[in-house]
Design an enzyme around this catalytic site. Structure first.
Site, PDB file in Angstrom:
ATOM      1  N   CYS A  43      22.328  23.231 -70.734  1.00 24.92           N
ATOM      2  CA  CYS A  43      23.143  22.106 -70.271  1.00 24.92           C
ATOM      3  C   CYS A  43      22.318  21.084 -69.490  1.00 24.92           C
ATOM      4  CB  CYS A  43      24.283  22.630 -69.406  1.00 24.92           C
ATOM      5  SG  CYS A  43      25.292  21.322 -68.682  1.00 24.92           S
ATOM      6  N   TRP A  76      31.581  30.001 -71.701  1.00 25.37           N
ATOM      7  CA  TRP A  76      30.255  30.451 -71.271  1.00 25.37           C
ATOM      8  C   TRP A  76      30.293  31.949 -70.968  1.00 25.37           C
ATOM      9  CZ3 TRP A  76      26.487  27.149 -72.086  1.00 25.37           C
ATOM     10  CH2 TRP A  76      26.696  25.767 -71.951  1.00 25.37           C
ATOM     11  N   ARG A 106      38.451  22.675 -66.408  1.00 24.98           N
ATOM     12  CA  ARG A 106      37.320  23.090 -67.240  1.00 24.98           C
ATOM     13  C   ARG A 106      36.536  24.212 -66.571  1.00 24.98           C
ATOM     14  NH1 ARG A 106      35.368  16.932 -67.611  1.00 24.98           N
ATOM     15  NH2 ARG A 106      36.194  17.127 -65.503  1.00 24.98           N
ATOM     16  N   VAL A 109      29.338  24.671 -66.095  1.00 27.04           N
ATOM     17  CA  VAL A 109      28.162  24.820 -65.239  1.00 27.04           C
ATOM     18  C   VAL A 109      27.700  23.412 -64.890  1.00 27.04           C
ATOM     19  CG1 VAL A 109      27.353  27.064 -66.015  1.00 27.04           C
ATOM     20  CG2 VAL A 109      26.753  25.029 -67.352  1.00 27.04           C
ATOM     21  N   SER A 125      27.789  18.401 -60.886  1.00 28.79           N
ATOM     22  CA  SER A 125      26.326  18.388 -60.999  1.00 28.79           C
ATOM     23  C   SER A 125      25.694  17.214 -60.267  1.00 28.79           C
ATOM     24  CB  SER A 125      25.907  18.366 -62.470  1.00 28.79           C
ATOM     25  OG  SER A 125      26.255  17.146 -63.095  1.00 28.79           O
ATOM     26  N   TYR A 171      26.141  12.518 -76.199  1.00 35.12           N
ATOM     27  CA  TYR A 171      27.228  13.387 -76.661  1.00 35.12           C
ATOM     28  C   TYR A 171      28.266  12.589 -77.450  1.00 35.12           C
ATOM     29  CZ  TYR A 171      25.717  17.512 -74.094  1.00 35.12           C
ATOM     30  OH  TYR A 171      25.010  18.602 -73.661  1.00 35.12           O
TER      31      TYR A 171
END
Length: 293
Positions: A43, A76, A106, A109, A125, A171
């Protein structure tokens, strides 16, 4: 992408189908050994805080581990090569439910796990990378200011632009459902890469002669480009090598040992080509391309 809804895994819904999403953003105390960062080596968004940890030398203060490369319909997972070192759970969803039993949203990570309070301290993140870069220098062995105070506004603005036009846009290219969507996203992405190439023709890094947090936001996309995005996502209007200044910049960053150590190309390839069955239905993982760096 499946979601948790009031604690129940739902493969048929996406985040847009939910009326709200829970969030985790508790106060993070600067304490060595208290936190564990769960990432995926695949990721690019989880790559951001890992890069900050490695580059600043926060490894003794914050531990980390990756989920498994292959992702199935239950999200995951952990496996023998990539186990959950804290609770020995089978999947990441179990950690979200441990943090909040009726969690809705969701299952992503990175997550920064608070081992003292047994909960998720943060799973954003961008926010997490900024927190580590600005507030944890006292714990760092490489005390580099990734966000100098006089550049903080510029860095935040560029990071937001990178997220919208590069990190996420690739993406949009790969997941486009029509020719128009693909063409529009591709044009935006490659116009952004052209602009970055021009910027880097005049300076070593995005904000001048030294590495900043913005560089650690751009790099995760660049290192996935040749092995994944150019083929799997059809992001091939130009090869990355055609952007000579941008490519030189990537290689310069990869010469930093602590940065290179965060990159697992085979893990990335296995995840993308296996897990995106809607793009690659036979889940064939290609032998190449050969990565020369």
């Amino acid at each position: 992408m499946a979601v948790l809804e009031k604690g129940i895994w739902n493969e048929q819904k996406e985040i847009a189908d939910l009326s709200f999403e829970d969030s985790f953003n508790s106060n993070i105390e600067i304490t060595a050994g208290r936190y564990h960062l769960y990432i995926s080596y695949a990721c690019p968004f989880a790559h951001r805080p890992l890069l900050v940890i490695n580059y600043l030398g926060l490894n003794d203060a914050i531990s980390f581990s990756s989920v498994a490369a292959k992702r199935y319909s239950d999200g995951w997972l952990f496996d023998d090569q990539n186990p959950d070192p804290i609770y020995e759970q089978q999947n990441l969803a179990a950690l979200y439910l441990r943090a909040k039993a009726d969690y809705t949203g969701r299952v992503t990570v990175p997550i920064l796990w608070d081992k003292l309070n047994n909960t998720i301290a943060n799973n954003d993140s961008s926010n997490l990378a900024m927190e580590l870069a600005t507030n944890w220098l006292s714990m760092a062995t490489n005390k580099v200011e990734l966000v100098p105070s006089n550049l903080k506004g510029d860095i935040e603005r560029l990071n937001s632009w990178l997220h919208q036009n590069v990190n996420r846009k690739v993406y949009h290219v790969g997941f486009a459902k029509s020719q128009h969507e693909y063409d529009s996203a591709s044009d935006t992405l490659f116009n952004a890469l052209t602009k970055l190439d021009e910027t880097l023709s005049k300076s070593n890094y995005l904000h001048g002669s030294f590495i900043t947090l913005s560089d650690l936001f751009l790099l995760p996309t660049l290192v996935r480009f040749e092995a994944v995005y150019e083929v799997h996502f059809k992001a091939n209007k130009k090869p990355l090598k055609a952007f000579t200044h941008l490519y030189r910049y990537m290689l310069d960053l990869l010469n930093v040992e602590s940065i290179r150590a965060t990159i697992e190309i085979e893990h990335m390839k296995e995840h993308y080509y296996f897990s995106h069955a809607h793009i690659n239905p036979h889940r064939i993982i290609p032998a190449g391309p050969e990565i020369t760096w």
